[in-house]
Design a protein around this motif. Sequence first.
Motif, mmCIF file in Angstrom:
data_model
loop_
_atom_site.group_PDB
_atom_site.id
_atom_site.type_symbol
_atom_site.label_atom_id
_atom_site.label_comp_id
_atom_site.label_asym_id
_atom_site.label_seq_id
_atom_site.Cartn_x
_atom_site.Cartn_y
_atom_site.Cartn_z
ATOM 1 N N HIS A 33 1.611 7.766 -4.180
ATOM 2 C CA HIS A 33 2.602 6.933 -4.862
ATOM 3 C C HIS A 33 2.956 7.546 -6.208
ATOM 4 O O HIS A 33 2.078 8.054 -6.920
ATOM 5 C CB HIS A 33 2.025 5.528 -5.139
ATOM 6 C CG HIS A 33 1.652 4.754 -3.920
ATOM 7 N ND1 HIS A 33 2.297 3.594 -3.550
ATOM 8 C CD2 HIS A 33 0.688 4.959 -3.000
ATOM 9 C CE1 HIS A 33 1.732 3.114 -2.433
ATOM 10 N NE2 HIS A 33 0.757 3.921 -2.086
ATOM 11 N N LEU A 35 4.531 6.127 -9.725
ATOM 12 C CA LEU A 35 4.758 4.866 -10.413
ATOM 13 C C LEU A 35 5.294 5.156 -11.810
ATOM 14 O O LEU A 35 5.050 6.229 -12.383
ATOM 15 C CB LEU A 35 3.439 4.087 -10.529
ATOM 16 C CG LEU A 35 2.642 3.906 -9.240
ATOM 17 C CD1 LEU A 35 1.216 3.479 -9.559
ATOM 18 C CD2 LEU A 35 3.310 2.891 -8.338
ATOM 19 N N ILE A 43 4.251 -1.985 -14.427
ATOM 20 C CA ILE A 43 4.235 -0.843 -13.512
ATOM 21 C C ILE A 43 5.243 -1.087 -12.396
ATOM 22 O O ILE A 43 5.241 -2.147 -11.768
ATOM 23 C CB ILE A 43 2.831 -0.659 -12.907
ATOM 24 C CG1 ILE A 43 1.822 -0.284 -14.003
ATOM 25 C CG2 ILE A 43 2.849 0.413 -11.824
ATOM 26 C CD1 ILE A 43 0.383 -0.213 -13.525
ATOM 27 N N SER A 45 6.878 0.692 -8.873
ATOM 28 C CA SER A 45 6.710 1.729 -7.864
ATOM 29 C C SER A 45 8.024 2.481 -7.685
ATOM 30 O O SER A 45 9.079 1.874 -7.505
ATOM 31 C CB SER A 45 6.287 1.089 -6.544
ATOM 32 O OG SER A 45 6.078 2.075 -5.568
ATOM 33 N N MET A 48 6.724 6.085 -2.385
ATOM 34 C CA MET A 48 5.502 6.268 -1.636
ATOM 35 C C MET A 48 5.810 7.300 -0.574
ATOM 36 O O MET A 48 6.818 7.171 0.128
ATOM 37 C CB MET A 48 5.022 4.986 -0.976
ATOM 38 C CG MET A 48 3.652 5.121 -0.346
ATOM 39 S SD MET A 48 3.205 3.754 0.719
ATOM 40 C CE MET A 48 4.215 4.109 2.141
ATOM 41 N N ILE A 86 3.010 7.879 -13.361
ATOM 42 C CA ILE A 86 1.644 7.892 -12.827
ATOM 43 C C ILE A 86 1.667 8.245 -11.351
ATOM 44 O O ILE A 86 2.468 7.700 -10.579
ATOM 45 C CB ILE A 86 0.979 6.506 -12.998
ATOM 46 C CG1 ILE A 86 0.952 6.095 -14.474
ATOM 47 C CG2 ILE A 86 -0.425 6.506 -12.411
ATOM 48 C CD1 ILE A 86 0.493 4.658 -14.703
ATOM 49 N N ARG A 90 -3.807 7.128 -2.075
ATOM 50 C CA ARG A 90 -4.709 6.386 -1.187
ATOM 51 C C ARG A 90 -5.375 7.421 -0.285
ATOM 52 O O ARG A 90 -4.718 8.049 0.553
ATOM 53 C CB ARG A 90 -3.931 5.353 -0.382
ATOM 54 C CG ARG A 90 -4.831 4.419 0.433
ATOM 55 C CD ARG A 90 -4.080 3.153 0.830
ATOM 56 N NE ARG A 90 -2.899 3.457 1.610
ATOM 57 C CZ ARG A 90 -2.915 3.665 2.919
ATOM 58 N NH1 ARG A 90 -4.035 3.628 3.589
ATOM 59 N NH2 ARG A 90 -1.787 3.932 3.545
ATOM 60 N N GLN A 95 -8.414 1.637 1.219
ATOM 61 C CA GLN A 95 -7.223 0.852 0.908
ATOM 62 C C GLN A 95 -6.814 1.015 -0.547
ATOM 63 O O GLN A 95 -5.651 0.883 -0.896
ATOM 64 C CB GLN A 95 -7.498 -0.640 1.163
ATOM 65 C CG GLN A 95 -7.558 -1.022 2.608
ATOM 66 C CD GLN A 95 -7.602 -2.526 2.788
ATOM 67 O OE1 GLN A 95 -7.038 -3.265 1.991
ATOM 68 N NE2 GLN A 95 -8.293 -2.970 3.810
ATOM 69 N N LYS A 96 -7.793 1.298 -1.407
ATOM 70 C CA LYS A 96 -7.508 1.301 -2.837
ATOM 71 C C LYS A 96 -6.691 2.515 -3.231
ATOM 72 O O LYS A 96 -6.689 3.548 -2.564
ATOM 73 C CB LYS A 96 -8.818 1.295 -3.621
ATOM 74 C CG LYS A 96 -9.600 2.600 -3.507
ATOM 75 C CD LYS A 96 -10.876 2.538 -4.309
ATOM 76 C CE LYS A 96 -11.607 3.878 -4.263
ATOM 77 N NZ LYS A 96 -12.898 3.806 -4.980
ATOM 78 N N LEU A 97 -5.983 2.376 -4.345
ATOM 79 C CA LEU A 97 -5.301 3.502 -4.962
ATOM 80 C C LEU A 97 -6.199 4.105 -6.035
ATOM 81 O O LEU A 97 -6.851 3.376 -6.782
ATOM 82 C CB LEU A 97 -3.989 3.058 -5.599
ATOM 83 C CG LEU A 97 -2.877 2.602 -4.653
ATOM 84 C CD1 LEU A 97 -1.638 2.198 -5.456
ATOM 85 C CD2 LEU A 97 -2.530 3.687 -3.662
ATOM 86 N N PHE A 99 -5.859 6.484 -9.325
ATOM 87 C CA PHE A 99 -4.766 6.824 -10.221
ATOM 88 C C PHE A 99 -5.053 8.091 -11.010
ATOM 89 O O PHE A 99 -6.194 8.348 -11.408
ATOM 90 C CB PHE A 99 -4.533 5.675 -11.210
ATOM 91 C CG PHE A 99 -4.010 4.424 -10.571
ATOM 92 C CD1 PHE A 99 -4.838 3.602 -9.828
ATOM 93 C CD2 PHE A 99 -2.682 4.061 -10.721
ATOM 94 C CE1 PHE A 99 -4.362 2.451 -9.231
ATOM 95 C CE2 PHE A 99 -2.196 2.905 -10.134
ATOM 96 C CZ PHE A 99 -3.032 2.098 -9.385
ATOM 97 N N PHE B 45 -8.949 0.716 -9.967
ATOM 98 C CA PHE B 45 -9.027 -0.292 -8.911
ATOM 99 C C PHE B 45 -10.238 -1.189 -9.137
ATOM 100 O O PHE B 45 -11.330 -0.719 -9.490
ATOM 101 C CB PHE B 45 -9.135 0.423 -7.571
ATOM 102 C CG PHE B 45 -9.520 -0.449 -6.417
ATOM 103 C CD1 PHE B 45 -10.821 -0.452 -5.928
ATOM 104 C CD2 PHE B 45 -8.580 -1.268 -5.810
ATOM 105 C CE1 PHE B 45 -11.178 -1.245 -4.848
ATOM 106 C CE2 PHE B 45 -8.936 -2.068 -4.731
ATOM 107 C CZ PHE B 45 -10.224 -2.054 -4.256
ATOM 108 N N GLU B 56 -12.315 -4.321 0.090
ATOM 109 C CA GLU B 56 -12.852 -3.150 -0.607
ATOM 110 C C GLU B 56 -13.056 -3.533 -2.068
ATOM 111 O O GLU B 56 -12.284 -4.313 -2.613
ATOM 112 C CB GLU B 56 -11.871 -1.972 -0.507
ATOM 113 C CG GLU B 56 -12.428 -0.640 -0.948
ATOM 114 C CD GLU B 56 -11.505 0.531 -0.620
ATOM 115 O OE1 GLU B 56 -10.456 0.318 0.013
ATOM 116 O OE2 GLU B 56 -11.837 1.653 -1.023
#
Lengths: 109, 113
Positions: A33, A35, A43, A45, A48, A86, A90, A95-97, A99, B45, B56
Amino acid sequence: KNEVEQSPQNLTAQEGEFITINCSYSVGISALHWLQQHPGGGIVSLFMLSSGKKKHGRLIATINIQEKHSSLHITASHPRDSAVYICAVRFRGAQKLVFGQGTRLTINP
Amino acid sequence: EPEVTQTPSHQVTQMGQEVILRCVPISNHLYFYWYRQILGQKVEFLVSLYNNEISEKSEIFDDQFSVERPDGSNFTLKIRSTKLEDSAMYFCASTPDTQETQYFGPGTRLLVL
Protein backbone atom coordinates in the motif's frame (compact mmCIF):
# COMPACT_ATOMS: atom_id res chain seq x y z
CA LYS A 1 12.49 -10.27 10.04
CA ASN A 2 9.67 -8.60 8.10
CA GLU A 3 10.85 -5.07 7.38
CA VAL A 4 9.93 -2.15 5.16
CA GLU A 5 12.43 0.53 4.24
CA GLN A 6 11.72 3.80 2.47
CA SER A 7 13.99 6.31 0.82
CA PRO A 8 14.56 9.15 0.95
CA GLN A 9 13.42 10.13 4.46
CA ASN A 10 13.01 13.74 3.39
CA LEU A 11 12.61 15.23 -0.06
CA THR A 12 12.31 18.87 -1.04
CA ALA A 13 11.61 19.84 -4.63
CA GLN A 14 10.35 22.71 -6.73
CA GLU A 15 6.86 22.83 -8.13
CA GLY A 16 6.65 20.93 -11.40
CA GLU A 17 9.42 18.46 -10.66
CA PHE A 18 9.03 14.71 -11.12
CA ILE A 19 9.13 12.97 -7.74
CA THR A 20 10.14 9.39 -6.94
CA ILE A 21 9.84 7.74 -3.55
CA ASN A 22 11.17 4.24 -3.05
CA CYS A 23 10.15 1.33 -0.86
CA SER A 24 11.87 -2.01 -0.37
CA TYR A 25 10.82 -4.96 1.73
CA SER A 26 12.44 -8.05 3.08
CA VAL A 27 10.31 -11.08 2.16
CA GLY A 28 7.34 -12.11 0.03
CA ILE A 29 4.20 -10.04 0.26
CA SER A 30 0.49 -10.30 -0.48
CA ALA A 31 0.06 -6.59 -1.15
CA LEU A 32 1.78 -3.23 -0.87
CA HIS A 33 0.00 0.00 0.00
CA TRP A 34 1.00 3.58 -0.60
CA LEU A 35 -0.56 5.99 1.89
CA GLN A 36 -0.53 9.75 2.30
CA GLN A 37 -0.45 11.42 5.71
CA HIS A 38 -1.20 15.12 5.96
CA PRO A 39 0.10 17.45 8.68
CA GLY A 40 -3.11 17.02 10.69
CA GLY A 41 -2.30 13.32 10.92
CA GLY A 42 -5.04 11.77 8.81
CA ILE A 43 -4.06 8.84 6.59
CA VAL A 44 -5.44 8.37 3.09
CA SER A 45 -4.90 5.29 0.99
CA LEU A 46 -3.48 6.10 -2.45
CA PHE A 47 -2.82 2.69 -3.98
CA MET A 48 -2.86 -0.98 -3.18
CA LEU A 49 -0.93 -3.19 -5.55
CA SER A 50 0.44 -6.69 -5.73
CA SER A 51 1.95 -6.55 -9.21
CA GLY A 52 2.61 -4.21 -12.11
CA LYS A 53 1.63 -0.58 -12.11
CA LYS A 54 -1.30 1.65 -11.15
CA LYS A 55 -2.02 5.25 -12.08
CA HIS A 56 -4.36 7.79 -10.58
CA GLY A 57 -4.14 11.32 -11.89
CA ARG A 58 -0.57 12.51 -11.43
CA LEU A 59 0.35 9.60 -9.19
CA ILE A 60 1.88 6.37 -10.45
CA ALA A 61 2.83 3.36 -8.34
CA THR A 62 4.92 0.46 -9.57
CA ILE A 63 6.06 -2.75 -7.96
CA ASN A 64 8.75 -5.27 -8.88
CA ILE A 65 8.00 -8.48 -7.00
CA GLN A 66 11.28 -10.17 -7.91
CA GLU A 67 13.33 -7.23 -6.62
CA LYS A 68 11.01 -6.64 -3.64
CA HIS A 69 10.80 -2.98 -4.50
CA SER A 70 8.10 -0.42 -5.19
CA SER A 71 8.17 3.20 -6.30
CA LEU A 72 5.68 6.02 -6.04
CA HIS A 73 6.01 8.72 -8.68
CA ILE A 74 4.38 12.13 -8.77
CA THR A 75 4.39 13.99 -12.07
CA ALA A 76 4.12 17.80 -12.30
CA SER A 77 4.39 18.11 -8.51
CA HIS A 78 2.43 20.83 -6.74
CA PRO A 79 2.72 22.39 -3.27
CA ARG A 80 -0.51 20.63 -2.28
CA ASP A 81 1.36 17.31 -2.75
CA SER A 82 3.41 18.19 0.35
CA ALA A 83 2.76 15.43 2.87
CA VAL A 84 4.32 12.30 4.35
CA TYR A 85 4.10 9.33 1.98
CA ILE A 86 4.09 5.94 3.64
CA CYS A 87 4.68 2.51 2.19
CA ALA A 88 2.97 -0.34 4.05
CA VAL A 89 3.16 -4.01 3.28
CA ARG A 90 1.03 -7.04 4.08
CA PHE A 91 3.40 -9.97 4.26
CA ARG A 92 2.20 -13.39 3.11
CA GLY A 93 0.15 -15.18 5.74
CA ALA A 94 -0.57 -12.04 7.76
CA GLN A 95 -3.45 -9.60 7.92
CA LYS A 96 -1.59 -6.72 9.51
CA LEU A 97 0.19 -3.96 7.65
CA VAL A 98 3.86 -3.29 8.40
CA PHE A 99 4.72 0.34 7.79
CA GLY A 100 7.79 2.10 6.53
CA GLN A 101 9.03 5.17 8.35
CA GLY A 102 7.58 7.52 5.74
CA THR A 103 9.02 10.07 3.33
CA ARG A 104 8.37 13.71 4.12
CA LEU A 105 7.83 15.52 0.80
CA THR A 106 7.89 19.30 0.54
CA ILE A 107 7.09 20.98 -2.75
CA ASN A 108 8.06 24.63 -2.91
CA PRO A 109 6.21 27.03 -5.22
CA GLU B 1 -18.53 8.75 0.09
CA PRO B 2 -18.65 6.57 3.21
CA GLU B 3 -15.86 7.11 5.70
CA VAL B 4 -14.48 5.71 8.92
CA THR B 5 -15.06 7.95 11.93
CA GLN B 6 -13.36 8.04 15.32
CA THR B 7 -14.20 9.63 18.65
CA PRO B 8 -12.92 11.50 20.48
CA SER B 9 -10.54 13.41 18.21
CA HIS B 10 -8.39 14.33 21.21
CA GLN B 11 -8.19 12.94 24.73
CA VAL B 12 -6.05 14.01 27.65
CA THR B 13 -5.90 11.66 30.62
CA GLN B 14 -3.93 11.12 33.77
CA MET B 15 -1.49 8.24 34.05
CA GLY B 16 -3.24 5.19 35.48
CA GLN B 17 -6.67 6.10 34.12
CA GLU B 18 -8.62 3.99 31.65
CA VAL B 19 -9.52 5.33 28.21
CA ILE B 20 -11.88 4.03 25.56
CA LEU B 21 -11.37 4.99 21.94
CA ARG B 22 -14.24 4.48 19.54
CA CYS B 23 -14.40 3.77 15.83
CA VAL B 24 -17.30 3.51 13.43
CA PRO B 25 -16.20 1.55 10.36
CA ILE B 26 -17.76 1.68 6.91
CA SER B 27 -20.99 -0.28 7.13
CA ASN B 28 -20.33 -3.26 4.85
CA HIS B 29 -16.74 -3.79 6.00
CA LEU B 30 -15.83 -7.01 7.79
CA TYR B 31 -12.21 -6.56 8.89
CA PHE B 32 -11.20 -3.99 11.48
CA TYR B 33 -7.83 -2.77 12.67
CA TRP B 34 -6.25 -0.59 15.33
CA TYR B 35 -2.90 1.10 14.74
CA ARG B 36 -0.94 3.65 16.73
CA GLN B 37 1.67 6.24 15.85
CA ILE B 38 3.89 7.68 18.54
CA LEU B 39 4.97 11.20 17.65
CA GLY B 40 7.81 11.13 15.15
CA GLN B 41 7.70 7.37 14.73
CA LYS B 42 6.22 4.96 12.19
CA VAL B 43 2.70 3.64 12.34
CA GLU B 44 2.48 0.35 14.25
CA PHE B 45 -0.14 -2.39 14.08
CA LEU B 46 -1.94 -3.22 17.31
CA VAL B 47 -4.75 -5.64 16.59
CA SER B 48 -7.17 -6.86 13.94
CA LEU B 49 -10.71 -8.18 14.30
CA TYR B 50 -12.82 -10.41 12.11
CA ASN B 51 -16.20 -11.84 12.99
CA ASN B 52 -16.02 -10.07 16.36
CA GLU B 53 -12.87 -11.93 17.33
CA ILE B 54 -9.23 -10.99 17.39
CA SER B 55 -7.62 -12.42 14.27
CA GLU B 56 -4.11 -11.07 14.80
CA LYS B 57 -2.34 -8.98 17.43
CA SER B 58 1.09 -7.51 17.90
CA GLU B 59 3.42 -7.85 20.86
CA ILE B 60 2.41 -4.32 21.83
CA PHE B 61 -1.15 -5.50 22.38
CA ASP B 62 -0.72 -6.88 25.88
CA ASP B 63 -3.13 -7.29 28.79
CA GLN B 64 -3.36 -3.52 29.11
CA PHE B 65 -5.34 -3.40 25.87
CA SER B 66 -8.69 -4.85 24.87
CA VAL B 67 -11.02 -4.53 21.91
CA GLU B 68 -14.76 -4.91 21.75
CA ARG B 69 -17.55 -4.64 19.26
CA PRO B 70 -20.36 -3.57 21.59
CA ASP B 71 -22.89 -3.33 18.77
CA GLY B 72 -23.02 -3.84 15.03
CA SER B 73 -21.92 -0.34 14.15
CA ASN B 74 -18.78 0.43 16.11
CA PHE B 75 -15.77 -1.07 17.83
CA THR B 76 -13.62 0.15 20.66
CA LEU B 77 -10.06 0.04 21.93
CA LYS B 78 -9.76 0.14 25.70
CA ILE B 79 -6.47 1.00 27.38
CA ARG B 80 -6.44 0.14 31.06
CA SER B 81 -4.15 1.97 33.46
CA THR B 82 -2.59 4.27 30.87
CA LYS B 83 1.13 4.97 30.89
CA LEU B 84 3.03 8.00 29.64
CA GLU B 85 4.31 5.97 26.70
CA ASP B 86 0.75 5.30 25.53
CA SER B 87 0.64 8.90 24.31
CA ALA B 88 0.18 8.57 20.56
CA MET B 89 -2.23 8.96 17.68
CA TYR B 90 -4.51 5.94 17.47
CA PHE B 91 -6.00 5.05 14.10
CA CYS B 92 -8.68 2.56 13.30
CA ALA B 93 -9.20 1.14 9.82
CA SER B 94 -11.65 -1.13 8.07
CA THR B 95 -11.87 -3.07 4.84
CA PRO B 96 -14.44 -5.35 3.20
CA ASP B 97 -11.74 -7.90 2.38
CA THR B 98 -8.07 -8.37 3.24
CA GLN B 99 -7.31 -8.21 -0.50
CA GLU B 100 -8.69 -4.68 -0.68
CA THR B 101 -7.68 -1.20 0.47
CA GLN B 102 -7.91 -0.34 4.15
CA TYR B 103 -9.82 2.83 4.96
CA PHE B 104 -8.43 4.80 7.88
CA GLY B 105 -10.24 6.95 10.39
CA PRO B 106 -8.96 10.45 11.18
CA GLY B 107 -7.33 9.28 14.41
CA THR B 108 -7.61 9.99 18.13
CA ARG B 109 -4.73 11.90 19.63
CA LEU B 110 -4.17 10.58 23.16
CA LEU B 111 -2.03 12.44 25.65
CA VAL B 112 -1.23 10.78 28.96
CA LEU B 113 0.04 13.13 31.67
